[in-house]
Design a protein around this motif. Sequence first.
Motif, PDB file in Angstrom:
ATOM      1  N   VAL A 137       0.843  -1.189   0.000  1.00 28.32           N
ATOM      2  CA  VAL A 137       0.000   0.000   0.000  1.00 28.32           C
ATOM      3  C   VAL A 137       0.883   1.246   0.000  1.00 28.32           C
ATOM      4  O   VAL A 137       1.886   1.302   0.730  1.00 28.32           O
ATOM      5  CB  VAL A 137      -0.929   0.015   1.243  1.00 28.32           C
ATOM      6  N   ALA A 138       0.520   2.231  -0.811  1.00 26.74           N
ATOM      7  CA  ALA A 138       1.261   3.492  -0.820  1.00 26.74           C
ATOM      8  C   ALA A 138       1.100   4.216   0.514  1.00 26.74           C
ATOM      9  O   ALA A 138       0.050   4.116   1.166  1.00 26.74           O
ATOM     10  CB  ALA A 138       0.750   4.379  -1.955  1.00 26.74           C
ATOM     11  N   LEU A 139       2.129   4.940   0.913  1.00 22.20           N
ATOM     12  CA  LEU A 139       2.097   5.669   2.182  1.00 22.20           C
ATOM     13  C   LEU A 139       0.869   6.578   2.271  1.00 22.20           C
ATOM     14  O   LEU A 139       0.208   6.649   3.307  1.00 22.20           O
ATOM     15  CB  LEU A 139       3.377   6.502   2.337  1.00 22.20           C
ATOM     16  N   GLY A 140       0.545   7.256   1.182  1.00 22.62           N
ATOM     17  CA  GLY A 140      -0.575   8.184   1.194  1.00 22.62           C
ATOM     18  C   GLY A 140      -1.931   7.526   1.278  1.00 22.62           C
ATOM     19  O   GLY A 140      -2.948   8.212   1.452  1.00 22.62           O
ATOM     20  N   LYS A 141      -1.974   6.179   1.159  1.00 19.78           N
ATOM     21  CA  LYS A 141      -3.252   5.465   1.216  1.00 19.78           C
ATOM     22  C   LYS A 141      -3.403   4.640   2.492  1.00 19.78           C
ATOM     23  O   LYS A 141      -4.336   3.847   2.613  1.00 19.78           O
ATOM     24  CB  LYS A 141      -3.403   4.573  -0.023  1.00 19.78           C
ATOM     25  N   ILE A 142      -2.473   4.817   3.426  1.00 22.27           N
ATOM     26  CA  ILE A 142      -2.616   4.173   4.731  1.00 22.27           C
ATOM     27  C   ILE A 142      -3.803   4.795   5.465  1.00 22.27           C
ATOM     28  O   ILE A 142      -3.983   6.011   5.470  1.00 22.27           O
ATOM     29  CB  ILE A 142      -1.320   4.340   5.559  1.00 22.27           C
ATOM     30  N   ARG A 143      -4.619   3.949   6.080  1.00 23.56           N
ATOM     31  CA  ARG A 143      -5.786   4.433   6.810  1.00 23.56           C
ATOM     32  C   ARG A 143      -5.684   4.061   8.291  1.00 23.56           C
ATOM     33  O   ARG A 143      -5.061   3.052   8.646  1.00 23.56           O
ATOM     34  CB  ARG A 143      -7.071   3.840   6.214  1.00 23.56           C
ATOM     35  N   LYS A 144      -6.302   4.855   9.123  1.00 22.60           N
ATOM     36  CA  LYS A 144      -6.269   4.614  10.561  1.00 22.60           C
ATOM     37  C   LYS A 144      -6.713   3.187  10.881  1.00 22.60           C
ATOM     38  O   LYS A 144      -7.725   2.712  10.383  1.00 22.60           O
ATOM     39  CB  LYS A 144      -7.190   5.607  11.281  1.00 22.60           C
ATOM     40  N   GLY A 145      -5.898   2.497  11.692  1.00 22.57           N
ATOM     41  CA  GLY A 145      -6.207   1.128  12.082  1.00 22.57           C
ATOM     42  C   GLY A 145      -5.591   0.067  11.201  1.00 22.57           C
ATOM     43  O   GLY A 145      -5.588  -1.119  11.573  1.00 22.57           O
ATOM     44  N   ASP A 146      -5.053   0.440  10.042  1.00 22.49           N
ATOM     45  CA  ASP A 146      -4.379  -0.546   9.193  1.00 22.49           C
ATOM     46  C   ASP A 146      -3.229  -1.188   9.955  1.00 22.49           C
ATOM     47  O   ASP A 146      -2.449  -0.486  10.623  1.00 22.49           O
ATOM     48  CB  ASP A 146      -3.810   0.121   7.929  1.00 22.49           C
TER      49      ASP A 146
END
Length: 412
Positions: A137-146
């Motif tokens: 996953v791209a850094l900019g697409k990391i979501r809270k809780g991943d």
Amino acid sequence: MVESQEIELRGHIIDSGIMTQLFDRVMDMGGNFEILVFDIGKEKTDPSYARLRITASSRKNLQSILSEVHRLGARPLEVKDVHLVAADADRVAPRGFYTTSNHPTNIKYAGEWIPVGAIEMDFLIVVDPENKTARSVALGKIRKGDLVVVGEQGVSVQYPERPREQSTFEFMHGTVSSERPSETLIAKIAKEILDIRKKGGKIAVVGGPAIIHTGAGKALAGMIHNGYVNVLFAGNALATHDIEYNLYGTSLGMDISTGNPVMGGHKHHIYAISEIMRAGSIKKAVDTGVIKGGIMYECVKNDIPFVLAGSIRDDGPLPDVIQDSMVAQDAMRKHIEGCSMVLMIATLLHSIAVGNCLPSSVKTVCVDINPAHLTKLMDRGTTQAISIVSDAGTFLPLLARQLEIQSGQARK
């Protein structure tokens, strides 16, 4: 105080040069190695196994060395599960997160090895514990809780091995030189394209405007027409000058057939963009007969998808150009999936952009008149590329001709 750790490697580690690279990196970083076990495969197809002890002057130095050789496929004798940490917020990754290469990668989770899906260089690894899956996953697409993999524990990289069969990509892999038999290479690349097409694989082209400026547009259009290209990646410039040429016979105001400037020709590319804006899109311009030939015409007529990524340098731009670079990246990734080969022709920045999205298993050919551009592409991580120092106006017509000759021979 001297620190040490044992590691192991498996596979075709000798003839692929992996062992040599490992030795070089250990010594270059001030470490030492001791070979404890070395079982060499007896046949060409047999894998080998090596167990080594790596030593360094400090724990920090040892960890740096282990991190480097990890990328070559080395791993500790006892592999523990990956260490997972939840992201605190959107786009905020845990410190020390693992960053991927573009090589096939597996992680150990709940005692099992799991492949990392959609591998791409400089991404993070996110694990779904419920489905026992992992993806990059791209850094900019990391979501809270991943749940993000932190550190290299439990991560195994499969470094590319030398092909067992003779091929162009075995012979030319990873070097740049102008002293090469270009026509012989082009014939081999044509054979690879025909083989991929026969097997149902996808071939992508990354093209720059020099394809039009050098008069190679007809050759690429012919390749698209004949089914040798499955997706086109380019910018505003290639599409604009392709349309300019097919409307006015010029590229950047120069008559392609004579090489002479045309009176008022400096306006032609703006006029071309204006005509497409009037039509509404490239497809509508083709459907209504505004465009009657060329690269973009053949893409539309043959249902070949194209992704035109915008730039701050663009005139216009054309209505089909994706001006949000992150949206353009996602569009490229969608069409890269399933590609077996990518031809990168006369476009440095676009080639690097696409190369950064490619797994190392994709056969990549980069053609540029400037050897420094080819070196820069490989330095940025696209080490699987073979590089040809050539003008687009020479390369593409020769490739199209070889495809014609070899496909004709195959039919006989």
